[in-house]
Motif scaffolding. Sequence first.
Motif, short mmCIF file in Angstrom:
data_model
loop_
_atom_site.label_atom_id
_atom_site.label_comp_id
_atom_site.label_asym_id
_atom_site.label_seq_id
_atom_site.Cartn_x
_atom_site.Cartn_y
_atom_site.Cartn_z
N ARG A 208 0.83 -1.20 0.00
CA ARG A 208 0.00 0.00 0.00
C ARG A 208 0.87 1.25 0.00
NH1 ARG A 208 -1.84 3.68 3.63
NH2 ARG A 208 -3.77 4.74 3.03
N VAL A 209 0.54 2.17 -0.90
CA VAL A 209 1.16 3.49 -0.95
C VAL A 209 0.03 4.52 -0.97
CG1 VAL A 209 2.66 5.07 -2.23
CG2 VAL A 209 3.12 2.60 -2.27
N PRO A 210 -0.04 5.42 0.00
CA PRO A 210 -1.14 6.39 0.02
C PRO A 210 -1.09 7.31 -1.20
CG PRO A 210 0.52 6.95 1.65
CD PRO A 210 0.88 5.60 1.13
N GLY A 211 -2.27 7.59 -1.73
CA GLY A 211 -2.34 8.39 -2.95
C GLY A 211 -1.83 9.81 -2.80
N ASP A 212 -1.76 10.31 -1.56
CA ASP A 212 -1.30 11.69 -1.34
C ASP A 212 0.18 11.73 -0.94
OD1 ASP A 212 -1.48 10.57 1.17
OD2 ASP A 212 -2.65 12.20 2.06
N VAL B 68 14.66 7.56 -0.10
CA VAL B 68 13.24 7.92 -0.13
C VAL B 68 12.41 6.72 0.30
CG1 VAL B 68 11.33 8.87 -1.45
CG2 VAL B 68 13.67 9.51 -2.05
N TYR B 69 11.56 6.90 1.30
CA TYR B 69 10.63 5.85 1.71
C TYR B 69 9.56 5.70 0.62
CZ TYR B 69 12.73 7.02 6.23
OH TYR B 69 13.62 7.29 7.25
N LEU B 70 9.23 4.47 0.29
CA LEU B 70 8.33 4.23 -0.84
C LEU B 70 6.95 3.72 -0.45
CD1 LEU B 70 10.83 2.52 -3.33
CD2 LEU B 70 10.24 4.96 -3.14
N ASN B 71 6.75 3.38 0.83
CA ASN B 71 5.44 2.86 1.22
C ASN B 71 5.14 3.24 2.67
OD1 ASN B 71 7.31 0.98 2.42
ND2 ASN B 71 5.59 -0.43 2.71
N THR B 72 3.95 2.87 3.09
CA THR B 72 3.55 3.09 4.47
C THR B 72 3.93 1.85 5.28
OG1 THR B 72 1.72 4.53 3.83
CG2 THR B 72 1.60 3.49 6.00
N VAL B 73 4.72 2.03 6.32
CA VAL B 73 5.19 0.92 7.16
C VAL B 73 4.23 0.75 8.33
CG1 VAL B 73 7.14 0.02 8.50
CG2 VAL B 73 7.55 1.47 6.48
N GLY B 74 3.85 -0.51 8.60
CA GLY B 74 2.91 -0.76 9.70
C GLY B 74 3.44 -0.26 11.03
N ALA B 75 4.69 -0.60 11.35
CA ALA B 75 5.33 -0.13 12.58
C ALA B 75 6.83 -0.37 12.46
CB ALA B 75 4.77 -0.85 13.81
N GLY B 76 7.61 0.53 13.09
CA GLY B 76 9.06 0.40 13.07
C GLY B 76 9.64 0.91 11.76
N GLY B 77 10.92 0.57 11.53
CA GLY B 77 11.57 0.89 10.26
C GLY B 77 12.10 2.31 10.15
N ALA B 78 12.19 3.04 11.26
CA ALA B 78 12.70 4.42 11.20
C ALA B 78 14.19 4.42 10.88
CB ALA B 78 12.44 5.13 12.51
N THR B 79 14.68 5.57 10.43
CA THR B 79 16.11 5.79 10.21
C THR B 79 16.66 6.58 11.39
OG1 THR B 79 15.78 5.82 7.81
CG2 THR B 79 17.85 6.71 8.65
N ALA B 80 17.70 6.03 12.03
CA ALA B 80 18.25 6.66 13.24
C ALA B 80 19.68 7.12 13.00
CB ALA B 80 18.21 5.68 14.41
N PHE B 81 20.00 8.31 13.52
CA PHE B 81 21.36 8.86 13.52
C PHE B 81 21.80 9.00 14.97
CE2 PHE B 81 19.45 10.08 9.53
CZ PHE B 81 20.48 9.96 8.60
#
Length: 417
Positions: free
Chosen positions: A193-197, A347-360
Amino acid sequence: MNEDPDRADAFDNAGDRTFAQARALVLAGAHEQAFQHYVQAADEGHVPSTIEAARMTLHGVGTDQDIARAHAWLSDVEPSGHPAAAYHLAWLGAGGVALPFDTALQARLLAAANGGHPSALLALAVYFGHKAALEDQQRCLLLLEQAAHAGHAVAAMLLAERLAAGEGCRANPAEAAQLHAQLAAAGHPRLPRVPGDAGTRLSGSPGVLELGDLLTTPAATHRCDAPRVATVDGLLSADECRLLIAHSLPRLKRSRAVDPATGLPREVELRTSSDATHDPMGEDIAVRLVQARMAAAAGIPLAHAEQLTVLRYLPGEQYRPHRDYLPPGSRETDKPEAGNRLRTICVYLNTVGAGGATAFPHGALTIAPRAGRAVIFDNLHADGRPDPDSLHAGLPVEAGEKWLATLWIRQRPYRTL
């Protein structure tokens, strides 16, 4: 679905038999012999053979790579009106290296689309789908339909998602389900799923093609000084995100990381995702235009970028803390004249259910994945020294899956196409 929508297969003169022999040799893997057959037919004025000889020369298949020769062949047959000649010249312009990203690129893309070239139709569909006007959204759907009917599976995948979600049209779940079933039977899985907006809409008058709009990107938001990190929300549209995912799905393989001791890639537990690297030979112009937009957002010409890599993370998968700059051994084996990796854009390409962040970790910064959002950071100090503070990680996906497109951008030009 046609597996090779770019093939110039319209026979138009006595070179048809030689052309057919060359095609058979290509399928048999005898590329050098095939090239000689194409050249023979090209010398006799056979336009499709000239285009195929140019393609092989462009990528160094069956012969030495010679971009100038390939360009000359394509330019010679462009006046014939064959859509594949216009398409491949436009493809060259989209890279901004062998040819400029200019109005000639735009005219050639239109000529290819008007001639029914499915990859050109897809590229125009994705462009108009990025615009706000309802008529442009409807134009996007029409172009996707035309490309899908011409055999372009990725166009059909994008069309099915729009019909299911009612993007630019009234939702039509029955027709979407029928398309999804046809695609599944041909081996094409459903897209995430990728949101249309997801993307910020392009400016410009409705119905007007202006590819330069792609190089004008939303304003970046400064997020950190050490390391230097910025984000751009809405950089890629839903269609662009789906496009990259759809093209990457059949190419996925276990991700690797650079071994600091040897400079060579190898599988490591540091990185547990799958990825697909987009080689120019199999790259639609629509994918090249997305990369041009990403490079514009990063503020560096696309010529400096390594090949696009698209990654998929399933639940539990992650990329543990690492740095993108290359160790000396790796630089020596992969175009040392291009220098090190100056900057990264993801670039993130989809909506992630939970997690998956990028950390510095050194910047105490965590960026949540959001479809269409870009993360841009520097790997080197201003004087060219590696910046150890650029340490970053892709945190584990907790639910669903995460798709990410990455360009590693060198200090100097990397690409030849």
